[in-house]
Design a protein around this motif. Structure first.
Motif, PDB file in Angstrom:
ATOM      1  N   HIS A 196     -37.173  62.418  45.561  1.00 55.87           N
ATOM      2  CA  HIS A 196     -37.533  62.434  46.967  1.00 55.87           C
ATOM      3  C   HIS A 196     -36.514  61.570  47.697  1.00 55.87           C
ATOM      4  CE1 HIS A 196     -39.724  61.791  50.680  1.00 55.87           C
ATOM      5  NE2 HIS A 196     -40.425  62.852  50.373  1.00 55.87           N
ATOM      6  N   SER A 201     -36.681  59.620  50.054  1.00 56.09           N
ATOM      7  CA  SER A 201     -37.092  58.281  50.460  1.00 56.09           C
ATOM      8  C   SER A 201     -37.073  57.303  49.296  1.00 56.09           C
ATOM      9  CB  SER A 201     -38.505  58.288  51.036  1.00 56.09           C
ATOM     10  OG  SER A 201     -38.606  59.263  52.011  1.00 56.09           O
ATOM     11  N   GLU A 202     -37.143  57.822  48.060  1.00 49.59           N
ATOM     12  CA  GLU A 202     -37.109  56.924  46.908  1.00 49.59           C
ATOM     13  C   GLU A 202     -35.726  56.968  46.324  1.00 49.59           C
ATOM     14  OE1 GLU A 202     -41.523  57.736  45.060  1.00 49.59           O
ATOM     15  OE2 GLU A 202     -39.792  58.808  44.251  1.00 49.59           O
TER      16      GLU A 202
END
Lengths: 97, 352
Positions: free
Chosen positions: A45, A47-48
């Motif tokens: 992802h 965001s990670e």
């Protein structure tokens, strides 16, 4: 680094705090290894900041070996690039002085 | 010996392996496919020695902080890794915390702080450490302190009718040269010859009028571009592949003139051979590949536009904190550091 797989020859490594910078270059180095049947990475992802890096080997070679070899080869490439680059810079400085 | 049919196939696979071809409507052969097992008859396994023989770096030149150099014999994945590291992971020092004691200017505190953060600071980041996670105070090994204290006043000697602010007021423009270094702790001993200041003296920070003043204290820390773009050490770092233009048939006279106009100046040269004007590719490197050629029906099938897959022309422009050649060396070392980190982890954790 976390490994997770059924037998030693198909392993997915989870590399934390990494992205395409190391992922793509390491994937290239591991793919150059003739014992590797499959190598790929993905960013789970955006965001990670971690990547899933999967290696599947032909036969029964443990997947850690191509991973280790890929890292060592990549270090060798960088070292050689650094040496060549620094050597190339020297005549420049001498020439301008 | 391979027969003519086999030679042709070998040439076309060579083209597929070594060139990225720009067609009229799309780009072909984009991905590198030289992995072991893809092509019979080619040995593609990784060979450090073969890599070292074929790899070379040519430094073209450096002017105004822009370093242009070529890397030949490397793959896109690794060239891109260097570019990404140059942009986002080479550390620099930049203003992180601004302690505002007095700000009566019309520039708001947060806007002023934002602008101060973006100013490049001439301080070698290799001399400093990263600040620890929860540390609010900052020690002398990880922080640089700067002070900006300036007050605008009216000039009593100015002419009555003058409307030029340069004459009427003192200190009405706040430049980066007004930032002074305030040594912390034993920094005067650690850095006796150092002169820490912004790279450029003439960056306009704010405008003042009489009675307004700015009095701030700034803490600079070491950071990387991934965290905030102010820490990026390069104005930009980019690469392009070496262009490769082939004329499939001889092109003469008027067609040669049109062809020359299709490309950037200096790429196509017209020679006079036996009274006829013949076009020749003089220097493909200069071309920027606008596909003007494909707009001419007569010419589009006579030219092949391609790029050499493993020849990268890098252009690195530094903001002035570190010279661009140092930045490239640091970027390569950072990639080595990343590999070493994972090798160490592999060795530390025994795999069952």
């Amino acid at each position: 680094v976390q490994a997770d797989g059924t037998d030693g020859s198909c392993v997915t490594f989870v590399l934390h705090d990494e992205d395409h910078t190391l992922g793509n270059s390491l994937r290239y180095m591991v793919m150059k290894n003739p014992d590797v049947q499959f190598c790929g990475y993905c960013i789970t992802h955006p965001s990670e900041s971690k990547i899933n890096f999967r290696i599947q080997t032909r036969g029964s070679l443990p997947a850690v070996e191509p991973f280790r070899k890929g890292l060592t080869d990549l270090m060798g490439v960088c070292q050689h690039v650094l040496n060549t680059f620094e050597v190339r810079l020297l005549p420049e400085e001498l020439g301008s002085v | 010996l391979p027969g003519p049919g086999e030679m042709a196939t070998r040439r076309s696979t060579d083209e597929m392996r070594e060139r990225v071809v720009l067609g009229e409507f799309g780009v072909r052969n984009v991905h590198s496919t030289d992995f072991p097992g893809n092509y019979p008859g080619y040995d593609d396994a990784w060979d450090q020695q073969r890599f070292e023989e074929e790899f070379r770096v040519d430094v073209v030149g450096e002017e105004d902080g822009v370093l242009e150099f070529d890397m030949v014999g490397i793959d896109a994945a690794i060239a891109n890794a260097f570019r990404r590291i140059l942009l986002a992971e080479v550390p620099t020092m930049a203003v992180e915390k601004v302690f505002v004691y007095n700000n009566t200017s019309i520039v708001q505190d947060e806007i002023l702080a934002h602008r101060l953060g973006l100013i490049p600071i001439r301080a070698d980041p290799r001399l400093f450490e990263y600040r620890n996670q929860g540390d609010e105070e900052g020690t002398e090994i990880d922080t640089l302190q700067f002070q900006l204290k300036i007050k605008c006043s009216r000039n009593p000697q100015a002419a009555k009718e003058s409307s030029d602010p340069n004459e009427l007021y003192f200190n009405h423009k706040v430049y980066s040269k007004h930032m002074t270094w305030v040594p912390l702790g034993n920094q005067t001993d650690l850095f006796p010859d150092a002169d820490f200041r912004p790279v450029h003296d003439d960056i306009l920070i704010a405008l003042l009028r009489p009675g307004q003043e700015i009095d701030v204290l700034m803490h600079c820390v070491k950071g990387i571009g991934k965290d905030h773009a102010k820490f990026s050490p390069v104005a930009t770092a980019s690469y392009r592949l070496l262009p490769d233009i082939t004329l499939l048939q001889p092109i003469e006279d008027e067609a040669a003139e049109t062809l020359q106009k299709c490309f950037s100046p200096g790429v196509i040269e017209i020679q006079n051979i036996k009274g006829k004007k013949v076009a020749r590719v003089a220097n493909a490197r200069l071309d920027t590949f606008g596909r003007e050629v494909f707009r001419h029906e007569g010419l589009k099938n006579l030219v092949r536009l391609a790029r050499v897959r493993n020849h990268y022309i890098f252009s690195v422009e530094s903001t002035g904190i570190l010279p661009p050649d140092v930045l490239v060396s640091e970027a390569i070392k950072i990639l080595m550091g990343k590999c070493q980190r994972f090798l160490n982890e592999l060795d530390a954790v025994p795999m069952e």
